[in-house]
Structures are given as C-alpha cells and as structure tokens.
Design an enzyme around this catalytic site. Structure first.
Site, PDB file in Angstrom:
ATOM      1  N   GLY A 192      13.798  15.736   8.939  1.00 44.79           N
ATOM      2  CA  GLY A 192      13.421  15.750  10.214  1.00 44.79           C
ATOM      3  C   GLY A 192      13.827  17.044  10.760  1.00 44.79           C
ATOM      4  O   GLY A 192      14.254  17.964  10.331  1.00 44.79           O
ATOM      5  N   ALA A 242      13.833   7.159   6.040  1.00 43.07           N
ATOM      6  CA  ALA A 242      13.870   6.621   4.624  1.00 43.07           C
ATOM      7  C   ALA A 242      13.131   7.967   3.945  1.00 43.07           C
ATOM      8  O   ALA A 242      12.452   8.731   4.495  1.00 43.07           O
ATOM      9  CB  ALA A 242      12.881   5.605   4.538  1.00 43.07           C
ATOM     10  N   THR A 272       4.873  -0.056   4.512  1.00 46.31           N
ATOM     11  CA  THR A 272       3.659   0.740   4.069  1.00 46.31           C
ATOM     12  C   THR A 272       2.597  -0.173   3.095  1.00 46.31           C
ATOM     13  O   THR A 272       3.013  -1.029   2.709  1.00 46.31           O
ATOM     14  CB  THR A 272       4.261   1.984   2.991  1.00 46.31           C
ATOM     15  N   TYR A 313       9.103   3.806  -4.769  1.00 49.08           N
ATOM     16  CA  TYR A 313       8.894   4.145  -3.320  1.00 49.08           C
ATOM     17  C   TYR A 313       8.495   2.771  -2.901  1.00 49.08           C
ATOM     18  O   TYR A 313       9.100   2.268  -1.774  1.00 49.08           O
ATOM     19  CB  TYR A 313       7.942   5.037  -2.972  1.00 49.08           C
ATOM     20  N   ASN A 318      -2.637   5.635   6.083  1.00 53.03           N
ATOM     21  CA  ASN A 318      -2.055   7.048   5.964  1.00 53.03           C
ATOM     22  C   ASN A 318      -2.074   7.594   7.295  1.00 53.03           C
ATOM     23  O   ASN A 318      -3.045   7.876   8.156  1.00 53.03           O
ATOM     24  CB  ASN A 318      -3.440   7.738   5.162  1.00 53.03           C
ATOM     25  N   ASP A 343      -2.606   7.321  -7.828  1.00 55.39           N
ATOM     26  CA  ASP A 343      -3.416   7.147  -6.619  1.00 55.39           C
ATOM     27  C   ASP A 343      -4.749   6.087  -6.995  1.00 55.39           C
ATOM     28  O   ASP A 343      -5.543   6.185  -7.877  1.00 55.39           O
ATOM     29  CB  ASP A 343      -4.392   8.385  -6.548  1.00 55.39           C
TER      30      ASP A 343
HETATM   31  N1  UFG Z   1      -5.128  14.705  -2.142  1.00 55.52           N
HETATM   32  C1  UFG Z   1      -5.772  15.703  -3.226  1.00 55.52           C
HETATM   33  N2  UFG Z   1      -5.388  17.055  -2.867  1.00 55.52           N
HETATM   34  C2  UFG Z   1      -3.875  17.003  -2.255  1.00 55.52           C
HETATM   35  C3  UFG Z   1      -3.257  16.130  -1.648  1.00 55.52           C
HETATM   36  C4  UFG Z   1      -4.009  14.947  -1.747  1.00 55.52           C
HETATM   37  O1  UFG Z   1      -6.797  15.533  -3.490  1.00 55.52           O
HETATM   38  O2  UFG Z   1      -3.749  18.345  -2.358  1.00 55.52           O
HETATM   39  C5  UFG Z   1      -6.016  13.371  -2.147  1.00 55.52           C
HETATM   40  C6  UFG Z   1      -4.800  12.274  -2.861  1.00 55.52           C
HETATM   41  O3  UFG Z   1      -5.344  12.128  -4.101  1.00 55.52           O
HETATM   42  C7  UFG Z   1      -5.605  11.136  -2.131  1.00 55.52           C
HETATM   43  C8  UFG Z   1      -5.745  11.732  -0.641  1.00 55.52           C
HETATM   44  O4  UFG Z   1      -5.676  13.018  -0.808  1.00 55.52           O
HETATM   45  O5  UFG Z   1      -6.476  10.345  -2.604  1.00 55.52           O
HETATM   46  C9  UFG Z   1      -4.632  11.288   0.249  1.00 55.52           C
HETATM   47  O6  UFG Z   1      -3.436  11.838  -0.165  1.00 55.52           O
HETATM   48  P1  UFG Z   1      -2.144  11.789   0.525  1.00 55.52           P
HETATM   49  O7  UFG Z   1      -1.063  12.395  -0.379  1.00 55.52           O
HETATM   50  O8  UFG Z   1      -2.349  12.512   1.858  1.00 55.52           O
HETATM   51  O9  UFG Z   1      -1.687  10.624   0.739  1.00 55.52           O
HETATM   52  P2  UFG Z   1      -1.429   9.180  -0.112  1.00 55.52           P
HETATM   53  O10 UFG Z   1      -2.630   8.259   0.177  1.00 55.52           O
HETATM   54  O11 UFG Z   1      -1.459   9.721  -1.488  1.00 55.52           O
HETATM   55  O12 UFG Z   1      -0.219   8.574   0.651  1.00 55.52           O
HETATM   56  C10 UFG Z   1       0.037   7.559   1.565  1.00 55.52           C
HETATM   57  C11 UFG Z   1       1.186   7.731   2.204  1.00 55.52           C
HETATM   58  C12 UFG Z   1       2.437   7.314   1.209  1.00 55.52           C
HETATM   59  C13 UFG Z   1       2.075   5.825   0.630  1.00 55.52           C
HETATM   60  C14 UFG Z   1       0.743   6.095  -0.048  1.00 55.52           C
HETATM   61  C15 UFG Z   1       0.375   4.861  -0.475  1.00 55.52           C
HETATM   62  O13 UFG Z   1       1.764   9.350   2.790  1.00 55.52           O
HETATM   63  O14 UFG Z   1       3.709   7.192   2.096  1.00 55.52           O
HETATM   64  O15 UFG Z   1      -0.299   6.377   0.839  1.00 55.52           O
HETATM   65  O16 UFG Z   1      -0.570   4.784  -1.622  1.00 55.52           O
HETATM   66  F1  UFG Z   1       2.996   5.444  -0.007  1.00 55.52           F
END
Ligand code: UFG
Length: 335
Positions: free
Chosen positions: A44, A81, A123, A147, A176, A291
């Site tokens: 933070g 967290a 989440t 997680y 998200n 993913d």
């Molecule tokens: N992505 C890319 N390139 C990047 C970053 C992300 O293609 O550089 C894609 C990821 O593969 C995903 C989408 O963009 O398909 C979103 O990715 P994020 O990392 O922004 O978010 P997530 O969906 O992985 O994560 C979110 C929350 C987590 C939670 C998760 C559950 O931030 O806390 O959803 O799957 F655990």
C-alpha cells in the site's frame, strides 16, 4: 445507499492504503463515517491515505490489540492480503501466513474487542476453472492456486466464527477490479504491476515498448481471454452496502461483484488505443499458466441483497478513468 443507510463507525479498514481499500476509505469518508486505516505498507501507499493510519502488520497481535483498544471500531473491512496468483504458486507459505494466519489474528482481535461485523475481500479465484459461465455464487468452489485456496479458507473461517461466536460477515467475490476514482487522485499502483489495464496504459506512457498478449488460441471470439472488469468505485460502494446490511442484522452475506459483461484482452487494448490515441504495440506470446478462458460474473445477489448495480460498465469509461490517474501520476504514488 438507497434504503440501506450509512454504515455506523468507527470502521477499521485493513489494507486501506491499497488499491480497492483506499477507494473504500474515500467512500466511507464521503459519508462522514469515521475510518482508521491499518496497513503494513508492504504494497500500500502512505500517500493514498488521508485518515488516521496505523502502520501495523497483522502478524503483530499485540499491536493489533492496541489498535482495537485505542479506536474501538464497531466494524472491520478487511482488504489486507497478498494477491499475486503466480507468487502464491512459488511461495505458498507466505500466502498461508499472510492471508490465513493473519486473518485469524484479526478475527481473534475482533473477538477480544467484541467487534462483530466484518466485510472481507474474496475473489472469483475461489471458483477455480469455471464449469459454467456466467459464474454465480452457487458455482462450485475449487480454486486452482494457493492464492484462491487461502481466500476460500478465509471464507470458511468466517463462516465458522459466525456460527460459533456470532461474527457477522460478508464475503465479496470480486472479478477484475479496474479503473480509478473520478476525483483523479486515487488509482492502481502495484509493484510489480501484473494487471492488464495498467500495463497497457504504461505502454501508452512509454514505460514499456509493447503489451504482451498471453495467448490468442482460447475458445473465445477473438482467441484472447475474457474478463469481467468492475470499476473500483463500484466495488467501494458495494462494501459500504454490505456493511450496512450486516449492521442491520444480516448474519452472513456472500456476493459476486462483477458487471456481467466480459471483454477480451484485445477489446481492452483497442479501448486503450482509442482513449490514449497511442498505437500501443501488442505481441502474442504463449498462454500464462492458470488463466481460464472466460471469467464473467453471473447471479443477481448483489442487486437483490445490497441494491447494488455497477454504475460504470463500459470498458471505455473504466479505461478512461484509469488513464486520468496514470496521466496525473505517471509514477503512481512514487512522486
Ligand atoms: N494479460 C495479458 N497480458 C498482460 C497481463 C494480462 O494478456 O501483460 C491477460 C491475462 O492473461 C488475462 C487478462 O489479461 O487474461 C487479465 O489479466 P490480469 O492479470 O489483469 O487479471 P487476472 O484475470 O489474471 O486476475 C484477476 C485478479 C486476481 C484473481 C484472478 C482470478 O486480479 O486477483 O483474476 O483469476 F485471482
């Protein structure tokens, strides 16, 4: 707040210096609710907090007890967290300690202080690989990362404390989180940054040469992953509603927080190109482990129980709010 009313304070917000926490603190302040932030500042930012801040780690039970004695909070909103899926796979010990054990410390401090209401950040990662989409709250919870598993343990802990000790609790399962406050002075700043929207905007700012698209061979219309992006101010609003609902006597609440709309990685990048006017070069790379192809919230519980409907649902508006923060604070809170 419709008919739910304003939450009664003082409210202790753990992780209130973080992304969603700081927006929730702002929403409480706006309604005149006394707030205290407890944060160890590991992720933070001090600059995101304008209310009393106690720099305390949840592992420090004595200090935690002192904070409860000093401020006598009537409720807790618990954000503190670790939340990096990849990191949790490599270092699960840290996740069990900082998420599960520290939440136990917090619940024990609440018991000792007779503080019985808690709203907690859960989440959609507690659902794991979806067996059906949209995902409603009755979807099986089979998390696939440490997680997600630690967050599910935290939900179960609260449920057990509710039954045994009368804790009133709400688990809000976010999809998200995205965007930034309308005021333009709060936003998303993670070190390291792993989330799509801030990374894409970082390319527009010249901080990175390109955005990597993690896989374009998913079973989705354009081959890239689909996510449900929910505005951080809407998330903040849902926390206040959930707290009011507990304070009106609800013993437990479990709600998804999403918009029900899914946007692909390519659609997010396209929206950012339109908003920033920058070409934002993108390159396809292999899939990122873990993913799921599509995560979209279903169900109507948040609307029915909390009267919550997200106000900002267009991806342009969400990205545009994030862009305003990125332009005003190109280095985030590291001025
Ligand atoms: N992505 C890319 N390139 C990047 C970053 C992300 O293609 O550089 C894609 C990821 O593969 C995903 C989408 O963009 O398909 C979103 O990715 P994020 O990392 O922004 O978010 P997530 O969906 O992985 O994560 C979110 C929350 C987590 C939670 C998760 C559950 O931030 O806390 O959803 O799957 F655990």
């Amino acid at each position: 707040m419709d008919n739910l009313g304003v939450p009664q304070g003082p409210v202790l917000v753990t992780g209130g210096a973080g992304y969603i926490g700081s927006h929730t603190v702002r929403a409480l302040e706006r309604r005149g609710v006394p707030v205290i932030v407890l944060d160890n500042l590991s992720t933070g930012h001090r600059a995101a907090v304008k209310v009393p801040l106690e720099v305390v780690d949840l592992a420090d039970r004595a200090a935690l007890g002192r904070v409860f004695m000093a401020y006598r909070p009537t409720a807790v909103i618990h954000f503190a967290a670790r939340a990096y899926v990849g990191e949790s796979v490599g270092d699960p010990s840290r996740y069990y300690r900082e998420n599960v054990i520290n939440t136990w410390n917090l619940l024990e401090a609440m018991r000792a202080a007779a503080c019985r209401d808690i709203v907690f950040s859960s989440t959609c990662a507690t659902y794991g690989d979806p067996v059906r989409v949209p995902i409603d709250e009755t979807h099986p919870q089979q998390p696939i990362s440490p997680y997600g598993r630690t967050k599910l343990h935290m939900e179960h802990m609260m449920q057990d404390y509710g039954r045994a000790y009368g804790l009133r609790w709400a688990a809000l399962r976010y999809f998200n989180a995205a965007g930034a406050s309308r005021d333009g002075d709060l936003g998303e700043h993670h070190e390291p940054e792993t989330h799509l929207i801030p990374l894409v905007l970082g390319v527009a700012q010249g901080k990175r040469p390109e955005i990597l698209i993690f896989g374009d061979d998913y079973d989705t219309p354009d081959g890239t992953c689909i996510r449900d992006y929910v505005h951080v101010d809407d998330l903040a609003d849902a926390h206040l509603r959930a707290l009011s609902k507990l304070q009106q006597g609800s013993p437990e609440l479990v709600c998804n927080l999403g918009t029900g709309n899914g946007f692909s990685v390519r659609e997010v990048i396209e929206a950012a190109r339109r908003i920033t006017g920058h070409a934002i070069p993108a390159r396809i790379t292999p899939r990122r482990a873990g993913d799921p192809s599509r995560l979209v919230s279903g169900g109507t519980r948040a609307r029915e129980l909390l009267g919550w409907t997200p106000r900002t649902t267009a991806i342009e508006d969400i990205v545009s709010d994030a862009w305003r923060f990125h332009r005003a604070f190109p280095n985030g809170y590291s001025f």
